[in-house]
Enzyme design. Structure first.
Site, PDB file in Angstrom:
ATOM      1  N   ASP A   1       2.032 -10.313 -11.855  1.00 50.00           N
ATOM      2  CA  ASP A   1       1.684 -11.699 -11.551  1.00 50.00           C
ATOM      3  C   ASP A   1       2.276 -12.666 -12.569  1.00 50.00           C
ATOM      4  OD1 ASP A   1       0.240 -11.682  -9.128  1.00 50.00           O
ATOM      5  OD2 ASP A   1      -1.382 -10.648 -10.145  1.00 50.00           O
TER       6      ASP A   1
ATOM      7  N   HIS B   1       0.827  -1.210   0.000  1.00 51.67           N
ATOM      8  CA  HIS B   1       0.000   0.000   0.000  1.00 51.67           C
ATOM      9  C   HIS B   1       0.864   1.264   0.000  1.00 51.67           C
ATOM     10  CE1 HIS B   1      -3.317   2.633   1.032  1.00 51.67           C
ATOM     11  NE2 HIS B   1      -2.433   3.248   1.781  1.00 51.67           N
TER      12      HIS B   1
ATOM     13  N   CYS C   1      -0.371  -3.612 -18.142  1.00 53.16           N
ATOM     14  CA  CYS C   1      -0.596  -2.703 -17.021  1.00 53.16           C
ATOM     15  C   CYS C   1       0.243  -3.083 -15.794  1.00 53.16           C
ATOM     16  CB  CYS C   1      -2.071  -2.623 -16.669  1.00 53.16           C
ATOM     17  SG  CYS C   1      -2.789  -4.223 -16.292  1.00 53.16           S
TER      18      CYS C   1
ATOM     19  N   GLU D   1      -2.277 -12.794 -16.911  1.00 52.40           N
ATOM     20  CA  GLU D   1      -1.286 -12.742 -15.835  1.00 52.40           C
ATOM     21  C   GLU D   1      -1.010 -14.123 -15.244  1.00 52.40           C
ATOM     22  OE1 GLU D   1      -2.699 -10.058 -12.796  1.00 52.40           O
ATOM     23  OE2 GLU D   1      -4.772 -10.683 -13.064  1.00 52.40           O
TER      24      GLU D   1
END
Ligand code: PEP
Ligand code: MG
Length: 583
Positions: free
Chosen positions: A465, A197, A512, A441
């Site tokens: 990922d 985060h 992305c 991914e």
């Protein structure tokens, strides 16, 4: 007095947000208090009760201010943290128990301490992890009351008096929210990974940051000089004069480069030989749109909607989804927004108190993202209804995360179809032509890309990922960070396969994941034929600059060569040779 401090002490961590920052350390310490038990005589107890009332009132107004600030900067979902603290403060049994102790002759501080400890101890035995972890909220509230009783200022970035580098063991959302309005030039924390985060917030705010430094908070003290090198992922404590001089000139170059990059804002992301590439922004909340637009994005290529589910105690409602997405698409209009359906694991929903999930040994490979949505369709349907309803307010494209096979894709589309039918029956309008795409991914999806491409309108490669699953390297584990390599030949070949199969089926292929946001990889990705890049806001101009500096033909022949190579070293050499025409 002689200064015995060691100079040039380098700590290596994880590069969380790019850029250089130099400044004095502000050490954000954990609150701890030295409490003494005192015997309060009968005639002084009323005075003690008054002190308690004052401290509680002061705490309440501080929490209300925090709530307002968080709400303004990060939105209502984040503000719920402060809301929970207010609820704890207002719990009548908390005050009653403290008052009881004071009436027995215990001083107010010690009475608060005893009551908080008793509540926290009772939480230790709770099986449900979510409820057990609420003990931290109770401790936080207790610390706030204590600091007001003791007249101490509690942990807060608003105590910073000049431009500073924040060093902390960890930064919570409540800490990071004050960063925007304070004088924080960068930050360094002991824990966290590139996708934590804290890292995401730093990128959103365009503040250089290094996380996962393990022990920086034990070595740095307030007032020390610290250099944050967010490009290399290291920090230098008490730099020597030569190091300081080197980084100062790097810093000057950095601000020159920023000014140059600003000039690119309205120019197209086009190679020197005229190939146009889409350049979009990644966001995780509405507030990031301003900087994404400012940096010249022509759309949102990834809206990570799971952030709506964090730091709250109930699920978002359909109306909340609708309002949130409507706001985002209106702000981005006429550009498109790719809304990714939630990518959370069961642990997050357990925290929302709605489902009974056990702890998973391997959450990254567990009940996550589309798997969770298919298992609990009511959660999926609620979000899909909100998205579809918002699709009349701007251009939305829908994207499913973690697709691993055709059956999963079809199952998601079947639910989508049903949701649309129901909306039609209810006379609720939505964009009948809303495009639907999948994130690629999971290696399995990349391998069967030919089949997937036939059933979607677009795909976006999630390298974060894709790399972790293909190379079996945990993306947030700093111990194996050196093995996490976007230039591994297997990754480059998978990317090429995804792009080629997508193009064969006539669909656009975007990316992305973080790889798209690193300018070093841009020429190779252009050469591999990538159509769209979606990156965090600060990276947009940097990627545009590289795109505008390479020729697609040159990049393509380099990429063709790379695909014949089997080792990183040789691949690196070819990439470094791709011609960059300085603009
Ligand atoms: C990715 O995996 O590359 C991606 C963009 O998704 P996230 O980082 O949210 O998992
Ligand atoms: Mg992902």
């Amino acid at each position: 007095m002689p200064n015995n401090k060691k100079t040039d002490v380098v700590f290596k961590g994880v590069a969380a947000s790019s850029g250089i920052a130099i400044g004095k350390v502000f050490l954000l310490e954990d609150d701890d208090f030295c409490l003494i038990q005192k015997e309060i005589p009968g005639n002084a107890r009323q005075e003690e009760l008054n002190r308690l009332d004052c401290a509680i009132e002061k705490t309440r107004s501080e929490l209300e201010v925090t709530y307002g600030k968080i709400n303004e900067v990060l939105g209502r979902n984040y503000a719920k943290i402060a809301d929970v603290h207010l609820l704890i403060l207002d719990d009548p049994s908390l005050k009653q128990d403290v008052v009881k102790f004071i009436n027995e002759g215990v001083n107010a501080e010690f009475a608060v301490f005893k009551v908080i400890n008793k509540i926290v101890a009772s939480f230790e035995n709770i099986d449900d992890e979510y409820f057990r972890e609420r003990k931290h909220d109770i401790q936080d509230v207790g610390k706030k009351i204590l600091s007001n009783l003791l007249g101490k200022r509690s942990r807060s970035l608003s105590n910073i008096s000049g431009e500073s580098i924040v060093v902390a063991h960890n930064l919570t959302p409540a800490d990071t929210v004050t960063i925007r309005e304070s004088m924080v030039k960068g930050f360094a924390t002991d824990i966290g990974g590139k996708t934590s985060h804290t890292a995401i917030v730093a990128q959103g705010l365009e503040i250089p940051a290094v996380v996962g430094l393990k022990s920086i908070s034990l070595h740095a003290v307030t007032g020390d000089v610290l250099i944050i090198d967010g490009n290399k992922g290291e920090v230098i404590l008490n730099p020597a004069q030569e190091t300081l001089a080197k980084y100062r000139s790097e810093l000057a170059l950095q601000s020159e480069r920023r000014k140059d990059l600003e000039k690119l804002r309205y120019l197209p992301a086009q190679t020197v030989d005229g190939k146009t590439i889409s350049l979009w922004g990644n966001i995780d909340n509405y507030n990031e749109i301003e900087s994404v637009v400012k940096n010249g994005a022509t759309g949102i290529g990834l809206y990570r909607t799971e952030f709506m589910y964090f730091n709250r105690t109930s699920m978002p409602s359909e109306d909340e989804h609708f309002e949130n997405y409507s706001k985002v698409v209106r702000a981005m209009s006429p550009h498109a927004v790719i809304i990714r359906t939630i990518d959370i694991g069961g642990d997050k929903l357990a925290k929302l108190g709605l489902l009974n999930f056990g702890k998973e040994e391997n959450p990254f490979m567990g009940l996550r993202a589309i798997r969770l949505c298919l298992k609990y369709p009511e959660i999926f349907i609620c979000q899909l209804r909100g998205i579809l309803r918002a699709s009349v307010n701007g251009k939305i494209k829908l994207m499913y995360p973690m697709i691993s096979g055709i059956e999963e894709l079809r199952a998601a589309n079947k639910i989508l179809k049903k949701v649309k039918e129901n909306l039609r029956k209810e006379n609720v309008s939505f964009d009948e032509n809303m495009e639907v795409g999948a994130m690629i991914e999971v290696p399995a999806a990349a391998i069967i890309m030919d089949a997937i491409a036939k059933e979607v309108n677009f795909v976006s490669i999630g390298t974060n990922d894709l790399i972790q699953y293909s190379l079996a390297v945990d993306r947030i584990n700093e111990n194996v960070a050196n093995l996490y390599d976007p230039l591994h030949p297997a990754i480059l070949r998978l990317i090429k396969k995804i792009i080629d199969e997508g193009h064969k089926a006539g669909i656009e292929v975007g990316m992305c994941g973080e790889m798209a946001g690193d300018p070093f990889y841009t020429p190779a990705l252009v050469g591999l034929g990538l159509d769209d890049f979606s990156v965090s806001s600060a990276q947009i101009p940097k990627i545009k600059k590289v795109i505008r500096s390479v020729s697609y033909e040159d990049a393509k022949s380099a990429a063709d060569q790379i695909l014949t190579l089997g080792d990183r070293e040789s691949i690196l050499k070819v990439i470094e040779k791709i011609k960059i025409t300085e603009i």
